[in-house]
Motif scaffolding. Structure first.
Motif, PDB file in Angstrom:
ATOM      1  N   VAL A   1       0.978  -1.100   0.255  1.00 61.83           N
ATOM      2  CA  VAL A   1       0.053  -0.116   0.024  1.00 61.83           C
ATOM      3  C   VAL A   1       0.977   1.368  -0.014  1.00 61.83           C
ATOM      4  O   VAL A   1       2.033   1.318   0.673  1.00 61.83           O
ATOM      5  CB  VAL A   1      -0.849   0.265   1.411  1.00 61.83           C
ATOM      6  N   VAL A   2       0.667   2.465  -0.921  1.00 68.05           N
ATOM      7  CA  VAL A   2       1.279   3.391  -0.865  1.00 68.05           C
ATOM      8  C   VAL A   2       0.212   4.736  -0.291  1.00 68.05           C
ATOM      9  O   VAL A   2      -0.656   4.828  -0.824  1.00 68.05           O
ATOM     10  CB  VAL A   2       1.844   3.899  -2.223  1.00 68.05           C
ATOM     11  N   LEU A   3       0.462   5.233   0.664  1.00 67.67           N
ATOM     12  CA  LEU A   3      -0.137   6.258   1.307  1.00 67.67           C
ATOM     13  C   LEU A   3       0.450   7.538   1.506  1.00 67.67           C
ATOM     14  O   LEU A   3       1.868   7.570   1.832  1.00 67.67           O
ATOM     15  CB  LEU A   3      -0.697   5.701   2.638  1.00 67.67           C
ATOM     16  N   GLY A   4      -0.232   8.723   1.104  1.00 64.58           N
ATOM     17  CA  GLY A   4       0.169   9.948   1.562  1.00 64.58           C
ATOM     18  C   GLY A   4       0.136  10.140   3.060  1.00 64.58           C
ATOM     19  O   GLY A   4      -0.897   9.782   3.846  1.00 64.58           O
ATOM     20  N   LEU A   5       1.303  10.896   3.493  1.00 65.99           N
ATOM     21  CA  LEU A   5       1.474  11.085   4.952  1.00 65.99           C
ATOM     22  C   LEU A   5       1.186  12.481   5.572  1.00 65.99           C
ATOM     23  O   LEU A   5       1.060  12.855   6.631  1.00 65.99           O
ATOM     24  CB  LEU A   5       2.584  10.539   5.348  1.00 65.99           C
ATOM     25  N   GLN A   6       0.834  13.399   4.300  1.00 66.67           N
ATOM     26  CA  GLN A   6       0.757  14.788   4.876  1.00 66.67           C
ATOM     27  C   GLN A   6      -0.799  15.342   4.456  1.00 66.67           C
ATOM     28  O   GLN A   6      -1.573  14.701   4.597  1.00 66.67           O
ATOM     29  CB  GLN A   6       1.812  15.718   4.097  1.00 66.67           C
ATOM     30  N   TRP A   7      -0.749  16.381   3.869  1.00 68.07           N
ATOM     31  CA  TRP A   7      -2.107  16.985   3.318  1.00 68.07           C
ATOM     32  C   TRP A   7      -2.227  16.765   1.758  1.00 68.07           C
ATOM     33  O   TRP A   7      -2.587  17.640   0.955  1.00 68.07           O
ATOM     34  CB  TRP A   7      -2.241  18.595   3.496  1.00 68.07           C
ATOM     35  N   GLY A   8      -1.634  15.632   1.391  1.00 74.60           N
ATOM     36  CA  GLY A   8      -1.770  15.292  -0.084  1.00 74.60           C
ATOM     37  C   GLY A   8      -0.558  15.743  -0.949  1.00 74.60           C
ATOM     38  O   GLY A   8       0.162  16.420  -0.379  1.00 74.60           O
ATOM     39  N   ASP A   9      -0.412  15.425  -2.195  1.00 74.88           N
ATOM     40  CA  ASP A   9       0.514  15.931  -3.195  1.00 74.88           C
ATOM     41  C   ASP A   9       2.043  15.585  -2.531  1.00 74.88           C
ATOM     42  O   ASP A   9       2.834  16.267  -3.034  1.00 74.88           O
ATOM     43  CB  ASP A   9       0.139  17.559  -3.351  1.00 74.88           C
TER      44      ASP A   9
END
Ligand code: GDP
Ligand code: IMO
Ligand code: MG
Length: 421
Positions: free
Chosen positions: A5-13
């Motif tokens: 799984v690849v996930l964003g850890l901030q507010w996107g982008d």
């Protein structure tokens, strides 16, 4: 089962598109689990830049299977446009759409805009793509339209008429004027194009996993935009955290081998809401301009600030991240000093290293910074040993502070500007 799984850890982008493209080289199936075309994922190959809003970013690799998962909300027009571009590439990859995914209808976009301009309401700064109203329809069930409803013209027409009748009072209240006939005239050709792509996606994915295929789940948005765990109400209407990867596909947690968390080497945010490490100074302007920080979907300028490890640790923990992909390290080059928030000072004088769950509390914190020496502005070669010593030590510090190893460092937007550690 072999699921990553690849996930964003901030507010996107954070650069998820680039990282998903990289890891897709060794995957068979790439699935988007949540969100819709509020997402804008960029893949750069050679001198070509591709921006995807709905299709999984792994489809630039040859002979992959892409799935738009059941947790998504999908704009038919945007999908048809992306599909046409994808089909023109004919690289042996193919695409399927979950019958359980929800359809963004023209009135959802209208409600999104009307919600943002209503007086007395705090503007969330949405992407205006109808995401919130479509998930709202999913939650209330009676006004939801799914891809299964697109499988025949007759079924679709009946469903649209039914929902239209139900929503009439809200149309009148908000000034939505399109008729059923106008809506169907616009959507019927799109429905016809998309119907053959609809599958029972959960059974399909489970069968893929059980037959030994490698599956990569591509997250959209980021942990701090999570409907439950983010900076509510300045969030999106889905769960970009790990739970969304499961509910948005039907794949079980027991199959997961790796959870790859993507973070920039600094922080950005578009839309409203608190952002403790935001810079309104020359360093912020430097990051914005050198990082070309403009929204991929809306073109809005992204606010920029230092890396916030308080938020990063929170995102790592709630997602069970096993390794980090650190992007945009190159953008920090040329700064004399680089700061990282390691804790927050609260108005009562106490200091916390926990990310406050109450947005009102987060809005009042002052970041406490650690400071590191910068490095020169030269472009960075994608070789660990050739990175400036201060750049390497910055990566080491982040690894220590975040508590998980950095396994990938990105030093430019292009596919090959990537260092595996
Ligand atoms: P996503 O939504 O997480 O997929 O990220 P976006 O595509 O919206 O935004 C990330 C931007 O940064 C895109 O323009 C990428 O091409 C670019 N990018 C990704 N990695 C790097 C990097 O390491 N360095 C630089 N300079 N740009 C990068
Ligand atoms: P990717 O996948 C950055 C933000 C919007 C707004 C809030 C709610 O490219 O990282 P919405 O339209 O979802 O109701 O907007 O969420 N937002 C994003 N910001 N990247 C995204 O996606 C985003 N998707 C939504 O700016 O603040
Ligand atoms: Mg984006």
């Amino acid at each position: 089962m072999a699921v990553s799984v690849v996930l964003g850890l901030q507010w996107g982008d954070e650069g998820k598109g680039k990282i998903v493209d990289y890891y897709s080289a060794s995957a068979d199936v790439v699935v988007r689990a949540t969100g819709g075309n509020n997402a804008g994922h960029t893949v750069v190959i050679g001198d070509k830049t591709y921006k995807l809003h709905l299709l999984p970013s792994g489809l630039f690799q040859d002979n992959k299977t892409g799935v738009l998962g059941n947790g998504m909300v999908i704009d038919l027009q945007v999908l048809c446009k992306e599909l046409a571009e994808f089909e023109a590439r004919s690289n042996g990859s193919k695409v399927f759409i979950s019958g359980k995914a929800h359809v963004i209808m023209p009135w959802h976009k209208h409600f999104d805009a009307a919600g943002e301009t209503a007086s007395g309401i705090k503007k969330i700064g949405t992407t205006g793509r109808g995401i919130g109203p479509c998930y709202e329809a999913k939650a209330n069930r009676s006004s939801a339209i799914r891809f299964y409803d697109l499988t025949s013209g007759e079924r679709f027409e009946k469903k649209v008429q039914e929902v239209y009748n139900l929503l009439k009072p809200r149309f009148e209240q908000t000034g939505f004027t399109l008729s059923v006939a106008q809506i169907l005239a616009e959507l019927e050709p799109l429905r016809e194009k998309l119907a053959p792509f609809v599958i029972d996606s959960t059974n399909f994915l489970l069968n893929c996993a059980e037959s030994g295929k490698e599956i990569l789940i591509e997250g959209a948005q980021g942990a701090l935009l999570d409907f439950d765990h983010g900076t509510f109400p300045f969030v999106t209407s889905s769960n970009p955290t790990i739970g969304g990867a499961f509910t948005g596909t039907g794949l079980p947690h027991s199959g997961v081998e790796k959870v790859i968390g993507v973070t920039k080497a600094y922080t950005t945010r578009v839309g409203s809401g608190p952002f403790p490490t935001k810079l309104i100074d020359a360093d912020g302007d430097y990051l914005q301009s050198k990082g070309a920080e403009f929204g991929t979907t809306t073109g809005r300028k992204r606010d920029c600030g230092w890396l916030d490890v308080v938020a990063l640790r929170y995102a790592v923990k709630i997602n069970g991240v096993s390794e980090l992909a650190l992007t945009k390290l190159d953008v920090l080059g040329g700064l004399e000093k680089i700061k990282v928030a390691t804790s927050y000072a609260l108005p009562n004088g106490s200091v916390t290293s926990d990310f406050p769950e109450d947005t009102a509390v987060l809005a009042g914190v002052e970041p406490v910074y650690a400071e590191f020496n910068g490095w020169g502005n030269e472009s960075l070669l994608p070789e660990w040993e050739k990175l400036p010593v201060n750049a390497r030590s910055y990566v080491g510090e982040i690894e220590k502070l975040a508590g998980v190893p950095v396994k990938l460092v990105s030093v430019g937007p292009e596919r090959t500007q990537t260092i595996a550690l």
